[in-house]
Design an enzyme around this catalytic site. Structure first.
Site: not given
Ligand code: ARG
Length: 464
Positions: A26, A112, A157-158, A279, A285, A287, A292, A319, A327
């Site tokens: 990650s 964790n 309205t509407h 455009s 045009k 736009n 939008e 966990y 994320k």
């Molecule tokens: N990259 C992990 C996450 O975003 C971090 C936690 C990983 N923990 C584990 N026990 N593998 O959640």
């Protein structure tokens, strides 16, 4: 840790498969939290030293190394290696290269609780910045409302013309929705403001950790109560995504109105060249792409909210790696909202309102229909009867018997003062109920809105 290996490699005989790394790693997105991760490590090291698990020299060595890693990451000098599966691994690996005490940094800590802490810190800052940008847009709407004075526009309205309102009233309607968004963001930020550090992998630690100390070091407003909950809880991400999705939804409604208003048929506004597009084929045009996209982005924001809720649904405590999926939606939601807010703010600040066209559209005699009925009510007629009298005159006028004003003048059920209701601006003068669309009520509303923004801005700063 081997310099190229993972944190956990010594448990295993074989190297991880390429496919596992590709799916599992990650760092590509969570490196965005490097400042938070490093701040968390500084706080953790300080706490370890305070409870006697690090010497002062070890703590200082770790903190110096963390400074170095932060600088390397900030200016792009940091070189990840194959074992750096996430930001936590990467920082710890590099700190350990820089100081032998780095091997003690993970004492009493798990990724964790660490990842939850990082994301909470990140969310706290990001939501604060979004809330600031919301206040900016509220200020722009206020400025445009003040500038609009007593200019009238048709209220709908509407999407059918209903009753005239002040343009300022319409602009502030969006402003009040944003005021609610501001509060939702501040509330979501408060919910993120709880430290999970000290929860360990799931059950706390046999070492004499002091979670309150780490929390205080990081300026968290509260400390977790249950270690299992601390590492499992992503409610704060959902709360943030909800606040952002609602905000996006409001921006989409503003966007939609600007799309309609800038059409040739409506012609209520002319977009500034800097905030309009052309455009490739049709030279004439202009736009409304910003409007939008403001309308469209809400779909993506709602998707992030429902997507994460689906990921969390049914997850067993505590966990699970599923939680790593929290994320990207959050980062994208924050980026999306910030871009949209900035562009929409510029669009609204620079759009020219065609006041003549607006007031011409607001001057339909039928806009006086409700006021005619209300005039009959003040004369003692039941509203349902009054509605019927006016409805009949409207129908006769639409059938071609004459203008509504003429039919009203000729009808003895209506008093002589009814004629005044058709005069330009009569509506604005008569609508005096608090919070209504008439001039006096809107003037009061403008002051109320202004103090609300000032109070919110003040409250916001106090909490920093
Ligand atoms: N990259 C992990 C996450 O975003 C971090 C936690 C990983 N923990 C584990 N026990 N593998 O959640």
């Amino acid at each position: 840790m081997d310099s190229d290996g993972t944190l956990w490699q010594r448990r295993f005989g074989d190297d991880p498969a390429e496919a596992l790394r590709a799916l599992n790693d990650s760092l590509g997105f969570d490196r965005r939290m490097f400042r938070e991760d490093i701040a968390g490590s500084r706080a953790h090291a300080a706490m370890l030293a305070a409870v006697g698990l690090l010497t002062g020299a070890e703590r200082d060595g770790i903190c110096d190394a963390l400074d170095t890693v932060e600088a390397e990451m900030a200016d792009g000098r940091f070189v990840p290696n194959a074992g750096d599966e996430d930001i936590h691994t990467a920082v710890e690996r590099r700190v350990t290269e820089l100081t032998p005490a780095g091997a003690k940094l993970h004492t009493g800590r798990s990724r964790n609780d660490q990842v939850a802490a990082d994301l909470r810190l990140w969310t706290r800052t990001a939501l604060g910045e979004v809330a600031e940008a919301v206040l900016e847009l509220q200020r722009t709407l206020l400025g445009r409302a003040v500038e609009a004075g007593e200019a009238l526009m048709p209220g709908y309205t509407h999407l059918q013309q209903a009753q005239p309102v002040l343009l300022a009233h319409h602009l502030l309607a969006h402003g009040w929705a944003l005021a609610r968004d501001f509060h939702r963001l501040v509330e979501a930020r408060r919910r993120a403001d709880v430290s999970p550090l000290g929860a360990g992998a799931l059950a706390g630690s046999s070492l004499p950790l002091d979670p309150a100390l780490t929390a205080a070091e990081l300026g968290f407003g509260a400390v977790f109560d249950n270690s299992l909950d601390a590492v499992s809880d992503r409610d704060f991400v959902v709360d943030a995504l909800y606040a952002l999705a609602m905000l996006g939804l409001h921006l989409s409604r503003i966007g939609e109105e600007l799309v309609i208003w800038s059409s040739t048929e409506f012609g209520f506004v002319e977009l500034d060249d800097a905030y309009a597009t052309g455009s490739s084929m049709l030279p004439q045009k202009k736009n409304p792409d910003v409007a939008e996209l403001a309308r469209a982005k809400a779909g993506r924001l709602i998707g992030h909210l429902t997507g994460l809720m689906a990921t969390l649904k049914g997850l067993p405590l505590s966990y699970a790696k599923d939680l790593q999926e929290d994320k990207e939606p959050l980062f994208d939601a924050v980026d999306t909202v910030r871009l949209t807010l900035t562009a929409l703010n510029g669009l609204i600040a620079t759009t020219r309102f065609d006041i003549d066209r607006l007031s011409q559209q607001a001057s339909s005699p039928y806009g006086a229909a409700a006021d005619l009925a209300e005039l009959l009510v003040t004369g003692g007629l039941a509203f349902r009867e009054a509605h019927g009298v006016v409805a009949e005159l409207v129908r006769r006028s639409l059938d071609g018997e004459g203008s509504l004003a003429d039919l009203v003048a000729a009808d003895e059920r209506l008093p002589a003062e009814a004629a005044a209701l058709f005069e330009a601006g009569a509506f604005a003068k008569r609508r005096s109920t608090p919070g209504g669309g008439g001039a006096e009520a809107v003037a009061a509303q403008i002051e109320k809105f202004r103090s609300r923004i000032d109070a919110d801005a003040g409250r916001f700063r106090e909490r920093e």
